[in-house]
Write an enzyme that holds these catalytic residues in place. Structure first.
Site, short mmCIF file in Angstrom:
data_model
loop_
_atom_site.label_atom_id
_atom_site.label_comp_id
_atom_site.label_asym_id
_atom_site.label_seq_id
_atom_site.Cartn_x
_atom_site.Cartn_y
_atom_site.Cartn_z
N GLY A 1 0.62 -1.08 0.29
CA GLY A 1 0.02 0.13 0.07
C GLY A 1 0.75 1.28 0.05
CE LYS B 1 5.26 0.45 -4.73
NZ LYS B 1 6.52 1.31 -4.33
#
Length: 320
Positions: free
Chosen positions: A131, A186
């Site tokens: 996260g 990412k």
């Protein structure tokens, strides 16, 4: 109050320790005595400027001292050494529950970290967290929410019940593949974002890049069996936005330095910490080639870094 062992004394390992020490007993294992001494004697993380660690946090360079009475082990080493780390701790592990906080995949096999840990450690409870979690903000207790994923709903609920605080929240998922992939891929888009910013291409181009980058991450994830909704949650979109927009992201800094014409070896030396996006880029490129997935941004960045393609070619990859 639980006994928690953190394997890895880098920026995120120290940051997690500072959050968890408020309600638990926390020990850290470090590969280097220098890092251990800084944590124990100066109560700071040497990778985060002006950091302050709780004085109750203790760091060791011996695995056994950290593992022997721990109920939970959090793995926060670079992904490239996860297998070796598991092999090293195996003789000390009994029935501990594992949380993988490292982000990446095994470059030699393209295996997920949870699969490597399962291969090396015969344990029932293994999950992953991911996260938006810039270590400098986490260590200063500025608020944190992450996704935790495992295939065991009881373990998911146990983690949430034992670890959540008023400023540390946990979102649960059973999509381990999607959660791992979001946190891994990412970093690639963050390098590309740094390149776009370093070339002064503007906020519009960066926004287009992030949007299209997320779609490429999702394409790979769906091919590998992830759930689509995972890529719009904390472990993918949330983490992607943080690492693309933060000056504290080492992957983003890598892209900026790349825009200045610096070579990868120079960039690694200047940043001084593992740049996970570089290995992730090779893995994503290989997967997209294997399954014929259209990932133009990933492919173009790969060619820029590893085939010395013109840096401005990122413009065409973003717009077309």
């Amino acid at each position: 109050m639980k006994n928690i062992g953190i394997i890895g004394s880098g920026s995120f390992g120290c940051a997690l320790a500072n959050v968890l020490i408020k309600n638990h007993n926390v020990k850290i294992w470090s590969f280097k005595k220098e890092e251990s001494d800084v944590i124990n004697n100066e109560h700071r993380c040497m990778f985060i400027d002006n950091s302050k660690l709780d004085e109750r946090i203790v760091c060791y360079t011996n695995y056994e001292d950290v593992i022997e009475d721990s109920e939970y082990l959090i793995l926060v080493t670079p992904s490239s050494v996860i297998r070796n780390t598991c092999q090293n701790i195996k003789k000390y592990v009994t029935n501990q529950k594992i949380i993988i906080a490292s982000k990446g995949m095994e470059i030699e096999t393209n295996k997920f970290l949870i699969d490597i840990v399962k291969e090396e450690l015969d344990l029932k409870y293994i999950g992953v967290i991911s996260g938006p979690s810039i270590a400098k903000e986490v260590i200063n207790d500025m608020g944190l929410k992450v996704a935790f994923a495992s295939n065991n709903s009881d373990y998911n609920n146990e983690i949430k019940n034992n670890f959540e605080t008023d400023k540390f929240k946990i979102e649960l998922s059973d999509d381990v593949i999607g959660t791992e992939l979001g946190g891994t891929l990412k970093n690639i888009i963050s390098i590309a974002s740094g390149l776009v910013n370093g070339l002064n291409l503007g906020n519009n181009m960066n926004a287009i890049l992030i949007t299209k980058g997320l779609e490429e991450i999702k394409k790979i994830g769906l091919k590998l069996g992830a759930k689509e909704e995972t890529f719009y949650g904390l472990s993918s979109l949330g983490d992607l936005l943080t690492t693309c927009l933060s000056n504290e992201s080492r992957n983003n800094r890598c892209g900026i330095l790349l825009s200045q014409g610096k070579k990868i070896d120079e960039i690694k030396e200047e940043i001084g910490m593992v740049i996970e996006g570089l290995d992730a880029l090779k893995i994503a490129y290989n997967i997209s080639q294997k399954y014929n997935i259209n990932t133009k941004i990933i492919n173009t960045l790969y060619d820029i870094i590893y085939s010395e393609k013109n840096k401005e070619s990122i413009i065409d990859a973003v717009l077309n």
